[in-house]
Structure formats: structure tokens, C-alpha cells
Design a protein around this motif. Sequence first.
Motif, PDB file in Angstrom:
ATOM      1  N   PHE A   1       0.458  -0.906  -0.529  1.00 16.83           N
ATOM      2  CA  PHE A   1      -0.362   0.004  -0.161  1.00 16.83           C
ATOM      3  C   PHE A   1       1.085   1.060   0.219  1.00 16.83           C
ATOM      4  CE2 PHE A   1      -2.293  -3.288   1.929  1.00 16.83           C
ATOM      5  CZ  PHE A   1      -3.506  -3.316   0.932  1.00 16.83           C
TER       6      PHE A   1
ATOM      7  N   ILE B   1       3.538   8.636   5.663  1.00 15.36           N
ATOM      8  CA  ILE B   1       2.496   7.774   6.822  1.00 15.36           C
ATOM      9  C   ILE B   1       3.031   8.494   7.868  1.00 15.36           C
ATOM     10  CG2 ILE B   1       2.791   5.844   7.913  1.00 15.36           C
ATOM     11  CD1 ILE B   1       1.200   5.964   4.677  1.00 15.36           C
TER      12      ILE B   1
ATOM     13  N   ASN C   1       1.979  11.146   9.677  1.00  9.54           N
ATOM     14  CA  ASN C   1       0.811  11.374   9.901  1.00  9.54           C
ATOM     15  C   ASN C   1      -0.033  10.160  11.036  1.00  9.54           C
ATOM     16  OD1 ASN C   1      -0.956  13.377   7.893  1.00  9.54           O
ATOM     17  ND2 ASN C   1      -0.051  12.842   6.892  1.00  9.54           N
TER      18      ASN C   1
ATOM     19  N   GLU D   1      -4.393   1.044  20.390  1.00  2.00           N
ATOM     20  CA  GLU D   1      -3.278   0.676  18.672  1.00  2.00           C
ATOM     21  C   GLU D   1      -3.739  -1.046  18.373  1.00  2.00           C
ATOM     22  OE1 GLU D   1      -0.074   2.775  17.476  1.00  2.00           O
ATOM     23  OE2 GLU D   1      -1.226   4.930  17.277  1.00  2.00           O
TER      24      GLU D   1
ATOM     25  N   ARG E   1      -2.836   1.462  13.521  1.00  2.00           N
ATOM     26  CA  ARG E   1      -1.952   2.031  14.190  1.00  2.00           C
ATOM     27  C   ARG E   1      -1.598   3.982  13.966  1.00  2.00           C
ATOM     28  NH1 ARG E   1      -0.925  -1.400  16.882  1.00  2.00           N
ATOM     29  NH2 ARG E   1       1.246  -3.139  16.489  1.00  2.00           N
TER      30      ARG E   1
ATOM     31  N   MET F   1      -3.105   5.854  11.482  1.00  2.00           N
ATOM     32  CA  MET F   1      -3.238   6.509  10.667  1.00  2.00           C
ATOM     33  C   MET F   1      -4.014   7.915  10.344  1.00  2.00           C
ATOM     34  SD  MET F   1      -1.413   7.296   7.746  1.00  2.00           S
ATOM     35  CE  MET F   1      -1.732   7.937   5.931  1.00  2.00           C
TER      36      MET F   1
ATOM     37  N   ALA G   1      -5.054   4.368   4.147  1.00  2.00           N
ATOM     38  CA  ALA G   1      -3.276   3.763   3.196  1.00  2.00           C
ATOM     39  C   ALA G   1      -2.523   3.324   3.423  1.00  2.00           C
ATOM     40  CB  ALA G   1      -2.964   6.070   3.307  1.00  2.00           C
ATOM     41  N   TYR G   2      -2.188   3.504   5.128  1.00  2.00           N
ATOM     42  CA  TYR G   2      -0.975   2.449   5.476  1.00  2.00           C
ATOM     43  C   TYR G   2      -1.353   1.051   5.214  1.00  2.00           C
ATOM     44  CZ  TYR G   2       2.483   2.248   8.802  1.00  2.00           C
ATOM     45  OH  TYR G   2       4.148   1.999   9.676  1.00  2.00           O
ATOM     46  N   HIS G   3      -2.539   0.003   6.070  1.00  2.00           N
ATOM     47  CA  HIS G   3      -1.831  -1.299   5.242  1.00  2.00           C
ATOM     48  C   HIS G   3      -3.185  -1.707   4.948  1.00  2.00           C
ATOM     49  CE1 HIS G   3       0.779  -0.312   8.982  1.00  2.00           C
ATOM     50  NE2 HIS G   3       1.430  -1.702   8.361  1.00  2.00           N
ATOM     51  N   GLY G   4      -4.187  -0.579   4.162  1.00  2.00           N
ATOM     52  CA  GLY G   4      -4.909  -1.372   3.912  1.00  2.00           C
ATOM     53  C   GLY G   4      -6.569  -1.660   4.395  1.00  2.00           C
ATOM     54  N   TRP G   5      -6.096  -1.442   5.582  1.00  2.00           N
ATOM     55  CA  TRP G   5      -7.707  -2.154   6.257  1.00  2.00           C
ATOM     56  C   TRP G   5      -8.850  -2.449   5.581  1.00  2.00           C
ATOM     57  CZ3 TRP G   5      -6.947  -3.384  12.405  1.00  2.00           C
ATOM     58  CH2 TRP G   5      -5.864  -4.711  12.219  1.00  2.00           C
TER      59      TRP G   5
END
Lengths: 281, 220
Positions: free
Chosen positions: A114, A236, A239, A252, B47, B49, B64-68
Motif C-alpha cells: 500500500f 505515513i 500522519n 492501537e 496504527r 494513520m 492508506a497504511y495497511h489497506g484495512w
Amino acid sequence: MNGIEHALEYWYPIAMHNELSNGQTRRARLLEKELLLSGGANDSLTVTCNERPLALQSAFDHWWVTLSENPLPLFTIPEADEAERRFVPCGVVRVACSPLRAVENFLDIAHFPFVHTDVLGAEPHTEVYKYDVKIDESKDEVIASNIRFYQPQAAKSAEGGIETEYIYRVPAPMVAILYKTCPQKADAMDVIALFVQPLDEQTCDVWPWMALYDDTSTMADLIQFQQLIFLQDRSILENQIPRKLPLDPGLEIPTRADLTSISYRRWLKKRGAYYGALENC
Amino acid sequence: MTTQPVGLSIDLAPQQVMRAIDGQYDMAVWRSTSGVVSAWENRCPHRGMRLSYGFVRGESLACAYHGWHYSCEGYCHYIPAHPELTPPKTVRPVLYSVVEQSGLIWVNTEQDAMPVALPDDLQPVRSLVIECDLATAVQALDTRQPHGGVESLSDTPKIITFETGGISQGAVVAIQQSQPNRLIVHMLVQSAVTAKDKIALSRLIESVRRQAESACNEAT
């Protein structure tokens, strides 16, 4: 809980070798302290904080400095002594994030398709297979191994997609070292490290460094490849909310692919490495 | 907590994501392929983002980070690193109440969104940022009225009708107080005005911005 006393015990990268010529000076910041760097004769360097000279040592093409009178020893990278490797200091990238977030992102593979699309990963090859994480008791390092991931362009020297094997070492809270399949030499692994200079709890300078087997790429191309990757990561890192790293899983939510990150956070907490970490989380 | 206008509906096309800030609330506002609008806490529960950097696939917003992938109801239903896994229901960002009405997207971060009733047949002109406080902006608008003071339809959020001299039908200005000195002004106009009139209104609100920001700078 701030952990600056703990953070002060370590060595940090402050400049690349030969970066400052004789007589040249530059300001720098480390753990909220202002430093002055002065280049000397024969590629030497002096670093002072409030006019007090600091202990310095040279390793992995960088200068390392400590604010402690009695610092922990600097970690080792045995591959740095293998003369046939290409050693590539990649410069520095300023990132508005916790130094711990910069390290954690480097330990993460699930983001490759991604964030580094068509380079380090690509859909539909998104699955993270089971891998192993342990704490090496003798060295007190986090070690993640048996990581396999499909990569369209694993390195500058790779021709086409390959399944890459990864091993990670975290020898200090703000250092991560990656060993990965070398596209040009089947029996060796390339080494890519991230040396993080904490300016404060929410800002860091990141110095990537590589020790590769690659006879063909130019130095500029190798550095450019690594910078492309890291600038994608920076988009990333700047942000993520909060900017400091939460150490407890409440804020998290992790999944199996985050085993390295989970171990890293626990390892930080156990040793009191709270600098850059979120209070009570 | 009041219901705030966070954008013009026309500016959020299907499969788009935008960021909206309302005081201490940072939001990701997105429209699914079929047109459903959602407003969420701007933070992926995995996480951290910002979800406003995410991408829309079908009826899902992906980080955008891991596509979840998250459905319009906010539940994570796909984790690319583990395609076979059914994610727990707890993986869900905070959802805010959102309503589309009168050409605006309205959000309330604490209770059900209740838009201010506006005249029918409004069509969008534009949104723009004015960096000043609300009183100064309203004062600057006031000076442009040919026949006296602005007429308030609502005080929080500040919504005023606005006569425009040459244009027979008045404009509506919905002011979102994003941060103390950062307003986002959404301008709409009644009835079927011409494209030329819309351009004139756009120039007018830009000139209001210049006046308000310079008044604000002089004051500080």
C-alpha cells in the motif's frame, strides 16, 4: 514518564563521515540539547554541547555521539567488516514523528503493497505469513525471522518479482537492522539499517545505511532507491495520531502481522525506554 | 455541540475522501461508490494513520497504511495481511452523525446532526478558507450589503442570507468555525442564476476574505 534518562545512555548518529570539511561547522539537536559540530583535519570531527566536548566514535560510515559519561556499548553489525560489500550511507531525512514510530514502521512489512506499491509489495500479494519473533537474551535484542514476502522490485539490483526473506534486529530502541534476500548473491543477505537521531520526542532525523552486494548500480541510484522508499514512509509517519508511540495495545489494535511491533513495544516498556512513547499507553 | 456544515456536497464526489476539522475533532469525510457519505474520527484504529489519506473501494474506505477496509457502518471487514481473517467488531473508528441537505454536508460530532433549514433550490458556488475570527468575517460581509445589515438565519453555525446588488436572488453563506481563527465559508445561491453571476459571487467572497484577513492582521 518521559524516559530521557534512559535515552541518554545510548549512542546516536549525528553526521556521516567526511560530511564536514576542515573548519566547517554545523548545528545539530539531540534529545532536546543543542550541539555544535566542527570538522577538523584528516576527516576528524568534534562535537560540543554548551562548549563541553562529547564522546564520539566512528562506525558504519557515521559519527556516533553520546551525552552520557558512562554510555552503554554501541551495538555491532558484523557485516560491516565484510570488505566485498558496498557500504551506502543514504543521507538524512527529517521526520515529524516520534523516533520510536520511525523504527516501528521499518519493522513492518504489511504496509509494503500500500505504501511502496509495485516496489516492495503489490496487491494481491498482501498476505503476511506466520513468522517468528524472540528476544535474544544474550544481546537483549528483538529478533524477527522467517519472514517471507513477495516483492515486485526488492532492491535496485532485482530483476522482476521475487519472494524475499527478511530478518530484523532491534539492538537499541532507536536502531533497526534488516537482513534481506540478496538478489545478486544467493548465499548472502543484504543489510539495511535505520539509525535514528532523536531531536525530541516528536521529531527525528533518520540516517538509512546499507551494506549490499551489488556490483552494477551506481551509488547515486542506490541512494535514490532508498530515499524513494523512505520518503514514502515519511508520508505515513507524519500522519499517525498520536505522534508518540502508544506502548499498550488499548489505543492501537494489532493483528498477527504485527508480532514484531508488539514485541518491540513490550521490549521498550520492559526496559523503560519511554522517550518518544505515549504516557500511560 | 452544534451541527456544522463541513463542505459542499458537490465537492465530495463518489470515491473521494476529505479531511474536516471541527475544533478538536479531526475527521475523515468520504463518499462511497454508490454515494453514501460518512464522517469518522480521522484515525485508523490499527496504527493511528489518518483515514483522510485513505482510498475508497466500492462501499468501503481503506486505510492508506495497511489497506484495512472499513464498511459504511465503520466495521473493519478486511485485513489484507490476513485475507482469511474475520476482524473483530471492536476494530471500528468513532463514527459521527452526518446528513446531506441543501447542497451541504452537515456533521455533528456529539449527537444527531440537525441541519439548519435553508431555502429550497440552493445551488453551490464555492467554499473558501478565511483566516480570521467570526465577528470580523461577518463585519466584512456586512459592508458589502447594499441595503443594510446581513440577515442571520442561524447563529451557530453562522448562516446568513446576503443580498448581492446586481444579482436579484440573494446568496446564502454557511460559516464553519473550523478553528478559532480559521473559518470555512460555504457559499450557495438561490434559484437559477447564471454562471456569470456565480463568478461574480466568487470574486465578491474573495474580496470579503481580503478585507476580513487584513482587518484581522491589523488588529493583532
